[in-house]
Design an enzyme around this catalytic site. Sequence first.
Site, PDB file in Angstrom:
ATOM      1  N   SER A   1     -36.362  15.845 -24.271  1.00  0.00           N
ATOM      2  CA  SER A   1     -36.243  15.585 -22.833  1.00  0.00           C
ATOM      3  C   SER A   1     -35.103  14.642 -22.467  1.00  0.00           C
ATOM      4  O   SER A   1     -34.697  13.796 -23.263  1.00  0.00           O
ATOM      5  CB  SER A   1     -37.555  15.012 -22.310  1.00  0.00           C
ATOM      6  OG  SER A   1     -38.480  16.066 -22.211  1.00  0.00           O
TER       7      SER A   1
ATOM      8  N   ASP B   1     -41.964  19.529 -20.520  1.00  0.00           N
ATOM      9  CA  ASP B   1     -41.450  18.579 -19.524  1.00  0.00           C
ATOM     10  C   ASP B   1     -40.328  19.082 -18.604  1.00  0.00           C
ATOM     11  O   ASP B   1     -39.406  19.744 -19.067  1.00  0.00           O
ATOM     12  CB  ASP B   1     -40.829  17.363 -20.211  1.00  0.00           C
ATOM     13  CG  ASP B   1     -41.668  16.803 -21.324  1.00  0.00           C
ATOM     14  OD1 ASP B   1     -42.794  17.252 -21.509  1.00  0.00           O
ATOM     15  OD2 ASP B   1     -41.169  15.900 -22.012  1.00  0.00           O
TER      16      ASP B   1
ATOM     17  N   TRP C   1     -50.814  17.821 -23.331  1.00  0.00           N
ATOM     18  CA  TRP C   1     -50.810  18.147 -24.769  1.00  0.00           C
ATOM     19  C   TRP C   1     -52.221  18.335 -25.311  1.00  0.00           C
ATOM     20  O   TRP C   1     -52.416  19.024 -26.306  1.00  0.00           O
ATOM     21  CB  TRP C   1     -50.103  17.046 -25.564  1.00  0.00           C
ATOM     22  CG  TRP C   1     -48.631  17.017 -25.297  1.00  0.00           C
ATOM     23  CD1 TRP C   1     -47.936  16.040 -24.648  1.00  0.00           C
ATOM     24  CD2 TRP C   1     -47.667  18.022 -25.652  1.00  0.00           C
ATOM     25  NE1 TRP C   1     -46.600  16.375 -24.577  1.00  0.00           N
ATOM     26  CE2 TRP C   1     -46.409  17.580 -25.189  1.00  0.00           C
ATOM     27  CE3 TRP C   1     -47.742  19.252 -26.310  1.00  0.00           C
ATOM     28  CZ2 TRP C   1     -45.232  18.327 -25.367  1.00  0.00           C
ATOM     29  CZ3 TRP C   1     -46.577  19.984 -26.483  1.00  0.00           C
ATOM     30  CH2 TRP C   1     -45.348  19.526 -26.021  1.00  0.00           C
TER      31      TRP C   1
ATOM     32  N   ARG D   1     -36.754   8.176 -27.271  1.00  0.00           N
ATOM     33  CA  ARG D   1     -36.472   9.452 -26.593  1.00  0.00           C
ATOM     34  C   ARG D   1     -36.620   9.403 -25.065  1.00  0.00           C
ATOM     35  O   ARG D   1     -37.160   8.478 -24.497  1.00  0.00           O
ATOM     36  CB  ARG D   1     -37.377  10.553 -27.144  1.00  0.00           C
ATOM     37  CG  ARG D   1     -38.863  10.295 -27.048  1.00  0.00           C
ATOM     38  CD  ARG D   1     -39.610  11.489 -27.675  1.00  0.00           C
ATOM     39  NE  ARG D   1     -41.050  11.278 -27.703  1.00  0.00           N
ATOM     40  CZ  ARG D   1     -41.701  10.669 -28.690  1.00  0.00           C
ATOM     41  NH1 ARG D   1     -41.052  10.193 -29.736  1.00  0.00           N
ATOM     42  NH2 ARG D   1     -43.004  10.516 -28.632  1.00  0.00           N
TER      43      ARG D   1
END
Length: 499
Positions: free
Chosen positions: A99, A39, A306, A167
Amino acid sequence: MTSQTLRDARKYEETMEKMIAKDERPAFHLSTRVGWLNDPNGFSFYKGEYHLFYQYHPYDSKWGPMHWGHAVSKDLLHWDYLPAALAPDTLYDIEGCFSGSAIELPDGRQLLMYTGVQKKPLPDGKLREVQTQCIAIGDGIDYEKYPNNPVLDENDLPEHGSKYDFRDPKIWRHRDGTYRCVIGNCTEDKSGCILLYSSPDAIHWKYEKVLAENQNRFGKMWECPDFFELDGKQVLLTSPQDMLPKGFEYHNGNGTLCLIGEFDEETNTFTSEHDQSIDYGIDFYAPQTILAPDGRRIMIGWMQNWDTCNLHQSNKNWFGQMSLPRELSIKDGRLIQRPIKELEYLRCAEVRYEDVSFTDTIKLDGINGRRIDMEITLRSGDEQNLYRKFAVRFAQNDSYHTSISFRPYESILKIDRKFSGSRRAVIHQRRSLVRDRNGEIKLRIILDRFSVEVFVNDGEHVLSATIYTDQSADGISFFVDGKVTMDIDKYDLRDGGNV
Ligand code: FRU
């Protein structure tokens, strides 16, 4: 004080970067200095330059303990690497600095807000990763982790919020000078939601409310949110995991989601009116935006996914590149994306064709290359009969090619890299429902050695994919079943240079 872990990473990347020849990298897309990149993080404008950090594992071309890599640019195309900014070197982020985002403080320092990951025991004694939000403050090169980290933890979650999936804070400054951030989270059934927090100083944070709830409509957990105003509307971007397909709009696996709607600031209420994918290709995830000094909202994403990131050859010591930065706008309730205008300064060696009518297959003089910006304007070549299929093949030689094809009867645009030389059973094709008028469609195709990005009808749809075909495969050809007329405007693109 920089830790030994960070000093080691900085020394390693400086040495190893020299082992990667310039032409083994993309020319004007940011790629990892060495090892692995995912990212984009901390996309910001600071001290007169754009800063872009990234999820980074310098020691291998596979994902591993996350550091933050760092690069700066004046034009978002020529990037200079700076030393890695963060390493997983403290108890609360020892499993990774995940991130996050960046902002300039009123005193001129830059603040990074990121997710710290550490393992904690469950009641049965097994260990599980717990995620908290942390801060580091610095001068654009060196960052000091805040002594009272984490600044947000499980005590700052709504009821049933997960401390395991908490997150990717995206921070911004509110017009009254205080700060807000959005963070990805999920409920007990793993359905994603986006949480809103506020702070007077970007350090002390307070939970406000659940800004948006997935309710299992778009995949499961929502990663990497971004939230901003654009053309009088409010936009929420996120990258859902575990999507189920929906028509041609969403595909299985990791996807991207753009919600467009209204935001009531009094009550912090976001009402979504439209939803769409951000990118309809194969490789695009976790985008982050910046409000540039000239007022443009610019987005950059990880040009990978991914589900497909084991496509590359394992003998390379780098893996991972960003998308082209894209200028965003909204038209008729849709997100419009155009390559940043700075790309035009890299253009050279223009080749133009107008009103080329053909049936079957053609090649055109001067139309080839792997670092190009090519716009094709296509229309039916026969008033009575619409053509059945048009295709442009590129990165082509006798053995390999990648193609973009369009079927006007179904309005389906397809990207296909099955013949690009990949030896892996990953996704190689994707279809998107686009808009055309009687077979009229505009395709702007940008190639940069290892990637293709297609901007359809001035940015109504975008499809991105990585391709690892040998660089000597630089042919381009056109195919039609029926008859078309096309205009082509093609440029080579000068090296943006990674260093
Ligand atoms: C998205 C993501 C984030 C996380 C990071 C870890 O691609 O899974 O949610 O912070 O990558 O590298």
